[in-house]
Design a protein around this motif. Structure first.
Motif, PDB file in Angstrom:
ATOM      1  N   ALA A  80       0.865  -1.188   0.000  1.00  0.00           N
ATOM      2  CA  ALA A  80       0.000   0.000   0.000  1.00  0.00           C
ATOM      3  C   ALA A  80       0.897   1.232   0.000  1.00  0.00           C
ATOM      4  N   ILE A  81       0.630   2.144  -0.899  1.00  0.00           N
ATOM      5  CA  ILE A  81       1.366   3.405  -0.959  1.00  0.00           C
ATOM      6  C   ILE A  81       0.547   4.477  -0.264  1.00  0.00           C
ATOM      7  N   SER A  82       1.152   5.139   0.698  1.00  0.00           N
ATOM      8  CA  SER A  82       0.497   6.241   1.404  1.00  0.00           C
ATOM      9  C   SER A  82       0.551   7.493   0.528  1.00  0.00           C
ATOM     10  N   LEU A  83      -0.625   8.034   0.218  1.00  0.00           N
ATOM     11  CA  LEU A  83      -0.726   9.215  -0.638  1.00  0.00           C
ATOM     12  C   LEU A  83      -1.625  10.227   0.055  1.00  0.00           C
TER      13      LEU A  83
ATOM     14  N   VAL B 178      -0.917  -3.666  -5.536  1.00  0.00           N
ATOM     15  CA  VAL B 178      -0.705  -2.364  -4.907  1.00  0.00           C
ATOM     16  C   VAL B 178      -2.044  -1.690  -4.637  1.00  0.00           C
ATOM     17  N   GLY B 179      -2.127  -1.045  -3.488  1.00  0.00           N
ATOM     18  CA  GLY B 179      -3.297  -0.260  -3.118  1.00  0.00           C
ATOM     19  C   GLY B 179      -2.850   1.118  -2.662  1.00  0.00           C
ATOM     20  N   VAL B 180      -3.814   1.971  -2.348  1.00  0.00           N
ATOM     21  CA  VAL B 180      -3.502   3.322  -1.884  1.00  0.00           C
ATOM     22  C   VAL B 180      -4.118   3.532  -0.508  1.00  0.00           C
ATOM     23  N   LEU B 181      -3.391   4.228   0.338  1.00  0.00           N
ATOM     24  CA  LEU B 181      -3.892   4.579   1.660  1.00  0.00           C
ATOM     25  C   LEU B 181      -3.827   6.099   1.789  1.00  0.00           C
ATOM     26  N   CYS B 182      -4.981   6.745   1.817  1.00  0.00           N
ATOM     27  CA  CYS B 182      -5.058   8.201   1.982  1.00  0.00           C
ATOM     28  C   CYS B 182      -5.084   8.482   3.484  1.00  0.00           C
ATOM     29  N   ALA B 183      -3.909   8.621   4.041  1.00  0.00           N
ATOM     30  CA  ALA B 183      -3.815   8.710   5.500  1.00  0.00           C
ATOM     31  C   ALA B 183      -2.648   9.589   5.910  1.00  0.00           C
ATOM     32  N   PRO B 184      -2.951  10.600   6.734  1.00  0.00           N
ATOM     33  CA  PRO B 184      -4.279  10.919   7.235  1.00  0.00           C
ATOM     34  C   PRO B 184      -4.981  11.944   6.361  1.00  0.00           C
TER      35      PRO B 184
ATOM     36  N   SER C 257      -7.043  -1.214  -4.720  1.00  0.00           N
ATOM     37  CA  SER C 257      -7.782  -1.107  -3.471  1.00  0.00           C
ATOM     38  C   SER C 257      -7.434   0.225  -2.821  1.00  0.00           C
ATOM     39  N   ALA C 258      -8.277   0.674  -1.891  1.00  0.00           N
ATOM     40  CA  ALA C 258      -8.069   1.988  -1.280  1.00  0.00           C
ATOM     41  C   ALA C 258      -8.605   2.005   0.137  1.00  0.00           C
ATOM     42  N   GLY C 259      -7.955   2.809   0.967  1.00  0.00           N
ATOM     43  CA  GLY C 259      -8.421   3.035   2.323  1.00  0.00           C
ATOM     44  C   GLY C 259      -8.094   4.460   2.732  1.00  0.00           C
ATOM     45  N   TYR C 260      -8.635   4.880   3.857  1.00  0.00           N
ATOM     46  CA  TYR C 260      -8.313   6.209   4.379  1.00  0.00           C
ATOM     47  C   TYR C 260      -8.342   6.160   5.893  1.00  0.00           C
ATOM     48  N   VAL C 261      -7.696   7.141   6.531  1.00  0.00           N
ATOM     49  CA  VAL C 261      -7.715   7.295   7.983  1.00  0.00           C
ATOM     50  C   VAL C 261      -7.893   8.775   8.287  1.00  0.00           C
TER      51      VAL C 261
END
Length: 353
Positions: free
Chosen positions: A187-190, A225-231, A255-259
Motif C-alpha cells: 500500500a502506498i500512502s498518498l 498495490v493499493g492506496v492509503l489516503c492517510a491521514p 484497493s483503497a483506504g483512508y484514515v
C-alpha cells in the motif's frame, strides 16, 4: 508569540517534554550575553541489538496480528505521524528527536530468522514497517528492510508493506518473486498531490508524482498495490480525497483506504503548533472539526472509531470515500488474502525425510 518555523527539511522545530522523564528543564536568561551556538539537526543513528523483532498486535482496527519494524523514529518527519509518542520510551522527544535521533535494529535479520524458525511458529502475514516507514532514507545504507524481504522469500512467509517512499523500487526483484507466490501486498500512502503541502507536511518523504510512479512500476511488475489516503486532515487535504483516489487508480492501485487524522498524546501539541505556523487563518476551524469528530477532544482512542471518527464531518468523509471508490472501481482496503500454506523454513523438508 510567533512560532519558530522548523529547520529546513524537518517537520517540527519543537522537542516537547518526554512524558516519562522525572524532571523538566527550562531555559532562563541569566543576564550574561553570549553568541548562541546554532543547534545541530543532523540525523544521528544509534545501532540497537534487539532481543526480539516480531511484535504481536491484538487491535481489531488493523488487518494484521504481527509486525516487524526495522527502525525506531523516522526521518521522513511527517508532522502527523502516530508513531511519534513511542519515542518517549527511549528517553527521547516525540518532536525533533523523532526525526533526527533514529535507532536501527542491526541484528534484525538474525532475530527474525530465529523467531520464524521456532518449532511452534504458525504463519500469518507480517506487516513490515508499520510503525515507522521501512523505506525511510537510512534504509539506503542499512538495508534492513531488504534483509527482511530476503528472509520472507526464503521462508515463503507472507507480508504486507505500507510506505510513502520510492526506495521500495530498489527491491523489485524480491517483490516480484514474492508476488509470484501470492506472498506480498503493498500500500502506498498518498496524502496530497500538492508539492508545497507535501514539503511542509512530510518534508523528507517522496513527492506525490514519485509515489504515483512507484505505484505504476509495482503494478507493471505484478506486485499487488493499493492506496492509503492517510491521514485526511479537515480543511487541509480532505478536499483532495477524490482526486487522490482517481490518481492512484490510474497508477495501478486496485484497493483503497483512508484514515482520519489521529492526534494521540504529544502529537496534538506538535500538530497544532505546525497548523498555527503554516495555516494561522484556518487553525481554529481545523481544530474545531477535529474535535467535533473526536467527541469534543483532540483524540478518541476507542476501537471502531479511532481510524474514522464520528459525527457529521466524519460521516460525510466516509460517504465521499464510499461513493468515490464505487465510481472508480476500487476495492475497499482490507489486507489481501495472502498464501500462508507455502511457509517452510529452510531445511525443514529435509528434516522430515
Amino acid at each position: 508569540m510567533p512560532i519558530s518555523p522548523p529547520p529546513r527539511g524537518r517537520g517540527t522545530a519543537s522537542n516537547p517534554h518526554n512524558r516519562y522523564a522525572p524532571t523538566r528543564s527550562q531555559v532562563e536568561d541569566d543576564g550574561w550575553y553570549q553568541e548562541e551556538t546554532p543547534p545541530s539537526h543532523a540525523t544521528e543513528v544509534r545501532r540497537e541489538q534487539a532481543r526480539s523483532v516480531l511484535t504481536r498486535n491484538q487491535s481489531p482496527d488493523v488487518g494484521f496480528d504481527r509486525s516487524v519494524n526495522p527502525y525506531r523514529g523516522c526521518e521522513h518527519g511527517c508532522i502527523y505521524c502516530f508513531a511519534r509518542p513511542s519515542h518517549a520510551y527511549w528517553d527521547l522527544s516525540p518532536g525533533l528527536d523523532f526525526e533526527t535521533r533514529l535507532i536501527a535494529k542491526t541484528n534484525m535479520a538474525e532475530r527474525l530468522e530465529e523467531e520464524l524458525g521456532k518449532p511452534g511458529y504458525t504463519p500469518q502475514p507480517i506487516a513490515l514497517g508499520i510503525n515507522t516507514d521501512a523505506y525511510q532514507p537510512i534504509e539506503r545504507e542499512y538495508r534492513l528492510t531488504r534483509q527482511a524481504l530476503e528472509i520472507c522469500l526464503r521462508y515463503r512467509h507472507p507480508l504486507h508493506l505500507i510506505t510513502k517512499s520510492s526506495l521500495i523500487l530498489r527491491d523489485l526483484d524480491l517483490l516480484e518473486a514474492l508476488a509470484a507466490q501470492n506472498l506480498v501486498s503493498v500500500a502506498i500512502s498518498l496524502t496530497t498531490l500538492d508539492d508545497e503541502l507535501k514539503r511542509i507536511m512530510e518534508p523528507r518523504a517522496a513527492a506525490p508524482a514519485a509515489r504515483l510512479r512507484t505505484m505504476r512500476s509495482l503494478h507493471a511488475h505484478g506486485v499487488p498495490v493499493g492506496v492509503l489516503c492517510a491521514p485526511l486532515i479537515p480543511m487541509v487535504n480532505d478536499m483532495e480525497l477524490e482526486r487522490l483516489l482517481e490518481a492512484a487508480r490510474d497508477a495501478g492501485a486496485r484497493s483503497a483506504g483512508y484514515v482520519l487524522l489521529r492526534l494521540p498524546l504529544e502529537i496534538a501539541e506538535l500538530f497544532e503548533e505546525w497548523l498555527r505556523s503554516h495555516f494561522p487563518e484556518r487553525a481554529e476551524h481545523v481544530m474545531s472539526l477535529i474535535r467535533q469528530s473526536r467527541g469534543g477532544r483532540n483524540y478518541d482512542s476507542r476501537f471502531g472509531t479511532r481510524m474514522s471518527g464520528e459525527g457529521v464531518f466524519a460521516e460525510l468523509l466516509a460517504k465521499r470515500f464510499r461513493l468515490a471508490i464505487r465510481r472508480l472501481g476500487l476495492e475497499p482496503r482490507g489486507e489481501p488474502a495472502l498464501d500462508c500454506s507455502r511457509f517452510c523454513p529452510p531445511g525443514r523438508q529435509l528434516a522430515l525425510l
